[in-house]
Design an enzyme around this catalytic site. Structure first.
Site, PDB file in Angstrom:
ATOM      1  N   HIS A 213       0.832  -1.205   0.000  1.00  0.00           N
ATOM      2  CA  HIS A 213       0.000   0.000   0.000  1.00  0.00           C
ATOM      3  C   HIS A 213       0.865   1.253   0.000  1.00  0.00           C
ATOM      4  CE1 HIS A 213       0.874   0.679   4.253  1.00  0.00           C
ATOM      5  NE2 HIS A 213       0.358  -0.498   4.594  1.00  0.00           N
TER       6      HIS A 213
ATOM      7  N   CYS B 116       3.203  -4.651   6.647  1.00  0.00           N
ATOM      8  CA  CYS B 116       2.955  -4.529   5.208  1.00  0.00           C
ATOM      9  C   CYS B 116       4.196  -4.006   4.495  1.00  0.00           C
ATOM     10  CB  CYS B 116       1.775  -3.586   4.960  1.00  0.00           C
ATOM     11  SG  CYS B 116       0.228  -4.142   5.704  1.00  0.00           S
TER      12      CYS B 116
END
Length: 331
Positions: free
Chosen positions: A155, A163
């Site tokens: 992202h 992430c």
């Protein structure tokens, strides 16, 4: 009578105001004033389209992604008419969390490693981190080892808690490339997440790691792609990855059960053609806020040597002495 005159005056005023508003809207439309386009729907930039053309690639052709933690790099490869994948661009990963090694459980703030597949349903155009796609952790291998966690993403926003975080500008381009591949008919794209570039030299440096055996398995997938320029089919049985195999009876395949009969798929080596390789490898400028030394110890936040103002868009200033607060989807 006075009321009727007043009412007539008001009607004329409203009518004139309406005409002025309509005329202003018409002028705006004629002058080409752009309407805001959602980040997930923005077309590929002209420079990106030109690079695709230069490299003989179609915007709608399949993609393949490789991630390298230690180097903080994400590669996008695109298929050509011959069915092989060619390097399109390498993007700096702005931030990721944890250390070398796979994710084990919810809350360990560890970015996953392994072989994943991303379908169109895993794309998130409304992410609070600009844009995102879900890696699909835990996959069958992860679940067979009792690993937990959810919403592990690639992202934007350069902030991570498990992430892989890009700058907003770079995730927009990566997202658009994936979007166009789905429009072109690709059912799902492979994402191979590695701890580092899987060379024998790098593995020797980490031979004492508890994850050495796991990484040797990942290297099989890495080597297959390096040899063939095609992502291998990956199966899971006996709680292990099996690379480039075909099960004789797919109904009997279980990730946590002994492996049924299978055959090894032949690996047809890629023969590079000088005419198709002349475009070379392209590296996007941008921020790398997380780098690891060979020992695995974190280094100070750094900037890619090809850093430019364009790569900073949507990112964070490289002058900060501390990494940004760990925030992200999965942890």
């Amino acid at each position: 009578m006075a009321f009727i005159i007043y009412l007539g005056t008001m009607i004329k005023l409203v009518y004139r105001v309406g005409l002025v508003a309509a005329f202003a809207a018409l002028l705006a439309a004629c002058s080409g004033s752009p309407l805001e386009i959602k980040p997930s729907e923005r077309p590929l930039a002209k420079s990106t389209m030109m690079l695709l053309g230069k490299k003989g690639m179609d915007a709608g052709s399949p993609i393949f992604i490789r991630i390298f933690k230690q180097e903080s790099e994400l590669e996008v490869w695109k298929a050509r008419a011959d069915g092989r994948f060619y390097h399109f661009k390498t993007y700096p990963i702005c931030n990721w969390s944890g250390e070398l090694g796979p994710k084990l459980q919810q809350g360990d703030k560890q970015a996953p490693e392994g072989f994943y597949r991303v379908r169109n349903s895993q794309m998130n155009p409304n992410s609070s981190f600009h844009l995102a796609f879900n890696l699909g952790y835990p996959n069958a291998y992860d679940r067979s080892h009792g690993r937990t966690g959810q919403f592990l993403m690639v992202h934007g926003k350069c902030r991570s808690a498990g992430c892989y975080a890009m700058t907003d500008a770079l995730i927009e381009e990566i997202y658009a490339l994936a979007r166009e591949s789905f429009k072109g008919g690709q059912d799902a794209f492979h994402v191979h997440a590695f701890p580092f570039r899987m060379t024998e030299e790098n593995l020797r440096k980490h031979r004492k790691s508890r994850w050495y055996g796991f990484w040797r398995r990942l290297k099989e997938g890495y080597d297959h792609f390096e040899l063939t320029r095609q992502p291998p089919e990956v199966g899971v049985c006996n709680r292990q990855y099996l690379v480039s195999v075909k099960f004789l009876d797919t109904r009997s395949v279980r990730a946590d059960a002994p492996c049924p009969q299978f055959v090894r798929m032949p690996a047809v080596p890629f023969k590079p053609d000088v005419r198709t390789e002349t475009a070379g490898r392209t590296v996007a400028p941008g921020v790398k806020r997380r780098m690891l030394a060979d020992s695995g110890a974190p280094l100070s936040p750094s900037v890619s040597p090809t850093m430019s103002l364009g790569g900073l868009l949507g990112g964070m200033s490289p002058k900060r002495s501390k990494p940004p607060t760990a925030l992200g989807f999965g942890d």
